[in-house]
Design an enzyme around this catalytic site. Structure first.
Site, mmCIF file in Angstrom:
data_model
loop_
_atom_site.group_PDB
_atom_site.id
_atom_site.type_symbol
_atom_site.label_atom_id
_atom_site.label_comp_id
_atom_site.label_asym_id
_atom_site.label_seq_id
_atom_site.Cartn_x
_atom_site.Cartn_y
_atom_site.Cartn_z
ATOM 1 N N GLU A 163 -14.208 1.932 3.030
ATOM 2 C CA GLU A 163 -12.912 2.499 2.664
ATOM 3 C C GLU A 163 -11.906 1.453 2.163
ATOM 4 O O GLU A 163 -11.258 1.668 1.142
ATOM 5 C CB GLU A 163 -12.347 3.290 3.850
ATOM 6 N N LYS A 197 -16.405 12.993 12.567
ATOM 7 C CA LYS A 197 -16.738 11.635 12.125
ATOM 8 C C LYS A 197 -16.861 10.677 13.311
ATOM 9 O O LYS A 197 -17.619 9.716 13.264
ATOM 10 C CB LYS A 197 -15.650 11.155 11.165
ATOM 11 N N ASP A 248 -5.586 0.028 7.202
ATOM 12 C CA ASP A 248 -5.879 1.460 7.113
ATOM 13 C C ASP A 248 -5.758 2.124 8.480
ATOM 14 O O ASP A 248 -6.624 1.962 9.343
ATOM 15 C CB ASP A 248 -7.295 1.653 6.538
ATOM 16 N N ASP A 254 -13.862 10.859 -0.072
ATOM 17 C CA ASP A 254 -13.364 10.265 1.166
ATOM 18 C C ASP A 254 -13.653 11.273 2.262
ATOM 19 O O ASP A 254 -12.985 12.299 2.373
ATOM 20 C CB ASP A 254 -11.853 9.989 1.034
HETATM 21 MG MG MG Z 1 -9.073 7.578 5.930
#
Ligand code: MG
Ligand code: ADP
Length: 618
Positions: free
Chosen positions: A187, A87, A211, A23
């Site tokens: 994800e 990111k 999320d 992840d």
């Molecule tokens: Mg995350």
């Protein structure tokens, strides 16, 4: 997962290589594997029990590089050399991030707005791919240290909203870190795997995965049936997360201590100190009512009510995304069987409460929300290793994909929310006699005119053998692989001439842009339909004018002078309508020209048939 094999030729023992699940988060990154004995996914922990590696990189004066907890210590004292939230920069140009550039306390280079961003630390420049690779290298080293075996293969997760170039950038970062990236996985798909949904073949379930991490928000609606995962819809915001909660707290506090935004932006050290303290307050308020602390020589405080008022607008935004995701999937809350909570920010009680309210259901939150995605990635790695052959994962495209056709129209080959991997093809032909090449322009978006959509690529199919217009059959095929990367193939079927390109856009779309494009397609729907109808009429008229002109050239002598005069007048009339005429007036012009030419066209056809009959020996 680690299988022991014996080489029959040499008798030596070989260990099958581990595939790790990673992840790669905006805020925290971590690694998980399937435990060789229990066959259950586990996150890899250092001896201190810590599994999360902060996604932070520090560049020291003497050329040293540190990653993780160690680097995080420099956030306050050396903000200019300490890189966080990289990111958010993956696959982005400066234009994409300029509105949020004040968010970064390090230098994001803006010399060329169109090209991919770089980050400056000390004297050096780094691309987001290089920076992410440093985090991945650190994770790889840790994994090797803990597993005591080399690690070369990985599955890496990305937010569902990541576009082609962001996925490609993530893949490149893996490669740079010495990892063979077997699969890029969404994800939310990984998260639902971690909860075990779909692992039983007989199960049929519709799941909403919510999320909320540090930097991104994703809501996905998944359907699981017969061991197959299908993403019905996705929605979200790549600029929404716990970081925004922190910023809101900081804003509140600077007014408490009497510091202006300007002063704060000039004092990076104070700004970082407040950011870290804000995060502490937020976490503290998950189980307490009042937070107090001292900053410089002044006191700051935050009550649970104040905190909830500050973050409510952000949570509201996520709830809206949930509603959109549901309607995109053509579902109502009654259709949702499970809600899965992912990301550290879902620990905030208000978030759980509001999500539970909108779905009218209790949420699944018993797994550690910051570990779920890595656990799911490990399960996916196990599936890829061939240990769980029954499962298949399907994802979807966020925007429609198509090519430009005559008049600048968008011809959609793959509709938005198509499942991937996926393939679509359609046949086209040439407009002109002897046309030897064809320009193929690939676009992404929901509008009817390509100029309103986003161009992904353009290429020429050359070497088409000379044929009359309309005869060549050019088949365009779109192929999206399991990573969501698009390949476009053009093939002239009569001659076999073909050309293929892989679409790697120069820079990506932000989540806002995707949203804007979708919104624009709705607000402009009426005028788009009008324009499309007009362009189609114009195109039809142009083709009719061309073929009539060709016909006249060949058959002039067979027409009466009245027919000729009438035809030429109707042609001129239609031609004059092309630039400014309405759809209806052009259609009328087309109709008129057809009326005039029909009698002699039929007459000539009959004559041709008669001639052919006469020549035939019976
Ligand atoms: Mg995350
Ligand atoms: P990402 O996926 O963006 O890397 P994570 O899932 O690791 O993010 O979540 C990180 C975010 O979760 C941070 O903003 C962090 O402050 C927040 N967070 C972690 N624990 C808590 C908590 N107990 N209460 C509120 N927020 C939390």
């Amino acid at each position: 997962m680690a299988k022991i094999g014996i080489n029959i030729a040499t008798g030596s023992i070989q260990q099958q290589e581990m595939i790790v699940g990673i992840d790669l988060g905006t805020t925290n990154s971590l690694v998980a594997v399937i435990h060789p004995d229990t066959k259950k996914p586990v996150v890899l922990k250092e001896f201190d029990g810590n599994s999360l590696v902060p996604s932070v990189i520090h560049f020291g004066e003497a050329g040293t590089v540190s990653v993780g907890e160690e680097a995080k210590k420099y956030l306050i004292i050396e903000p200019q050399n300490t890189i966080f939230s990289v990111k958010r920069l993956m696959g982005k140009s400066y234009n994409d991030v300029r509105n949020t550039s004040s968010f970064f306390t390090y230098k994001v280079i803006d010399d060329n707005t169109e090209s991919l961003v770089k980050v400056q630390a000390g004297e050096k420049f780094y691309s987001p791919v290089e920076l992410s690779s440093l985090i991945l290298k650190e994770l790889k080293t840790r994994a090797e240290h803990i597993l005591k075996t080399p690690v070369h293969k990985a599955v890496i997760t990305v937010p569902a909203y990541f576009n082609d170039s962001q996925r490609q950038a993530t893949r490149d970062a893996g490669k740079l870190a010495g990892l063979d990236v077997l699969r890029i996985v969404n994800e939310p798909t990984a998260a639902s795997l971690a909860y075990g949904f779909g692992l039983n073949k007989d199960e049929i379930k519709t799941i909403a995965v919510y999320d909320l991490g540090g930097g991104t928000f994703d809501i996905s609606v998944l359907r699981i049936a017969g061991g197959i995962f299908e993403v019905l819809s996705t929605n979200g915001d790549t600029y929404l997360g716990g970081d925004d909660f922190d910023s809101a707290i900081v804003k509140n506090w600077i007014s408490q201590i009497g510091v202006s935004e300007k002063e704060l932006s000039e004092n990076k050290n104070l700004s970082q100190e407040l950011r870290l303290l804000a995060e502490e307050a937020k976490i503290y308020l998950s189980s307490n009512d009042l937070f107090t602390a001292n900053v410089t020589d002044k006191q700051v405080q935050l009550s649970i009510t104040q905190f909830e008022n500050l973050i409510k607008p952000f949570v509201d935004k996520t709830i809206n995304c949930c509603k959109n995701a549901l309607s995109d999937a053509n579902l109502t809350v009654d259709n949702i069987d499970e809600i899965v909570m992912v990301g550290g920010s879902t620990r905030v009680p208000l978030v759980k409460k509001m999500v539970s309210e909108v779905f009218q259901k209790k949420v699944n939150d018993f797994l550690n929300p910051d570990e779920i995605v890595a656990l799911g990635a490990a399960i996916q790695a196990d599936i890829l290793a061939g240990n769980n052959k029954d499962l298949l994962l399907l994802d979807i495209t966020p925007l429609s994909l198509g090519i430009e056709t005559m008049g600048g129209l968008m011809d959609v080959l793959m509709a938005r929310n198509s499942k991937i991997p996926s393939k679509a093809s359609r046949q086209y032909t040439t407009q002109k006699d002897g046309q030897g090449s064809m320009r193929i322009a690939v676009y992404q978006g929901e509008r009817d005119l390509v100029k309103d959509n986003r161009k992904l690529a353009e290429f020429n199919l050359t070497g088409i053998p000379g044929m009359p217009a309309g005869l060549p059959k050019v088949e365009i095929t779109f192929l999206i692989n399991a990573d969501g990367i698009l390949q476009v193939k053009a093939k002239e079927l009569r001659s076999g001439v073909e050309q293929t390109i892989e679409v790697k856009p120069q820079y990506g779309l932000t989540d806002e842009e995707v949203e804007q494009m979708l919104l624009a397609s709705i607000t402009h729907a009426k005028e788009d339909i009008k324009i499309r109808a007009l362009v189609e009429a114009q195109t039809e008229a142009k083709i009719l004018l061309d073929t009539t002109a060709q016909f006249l050239q060949k058959n002039r002598s067979f027409l009466t002078s009245t027919e000729l005069a009438e035809t030429e007048m109707a042609m001129e009339e239609l031609n004059s309508l092309l630039p400014a005429g309405t759809k209806d007036s052009i259609h009328a012009g087309i109709e008129k020209l057809n009326e005039i030419s029909r009698p002699y066209a039929e007459r000539l056809m009959d004559e041709a048939v008669n001639k052919a009959m006469k020549g035939k020996v019976i």
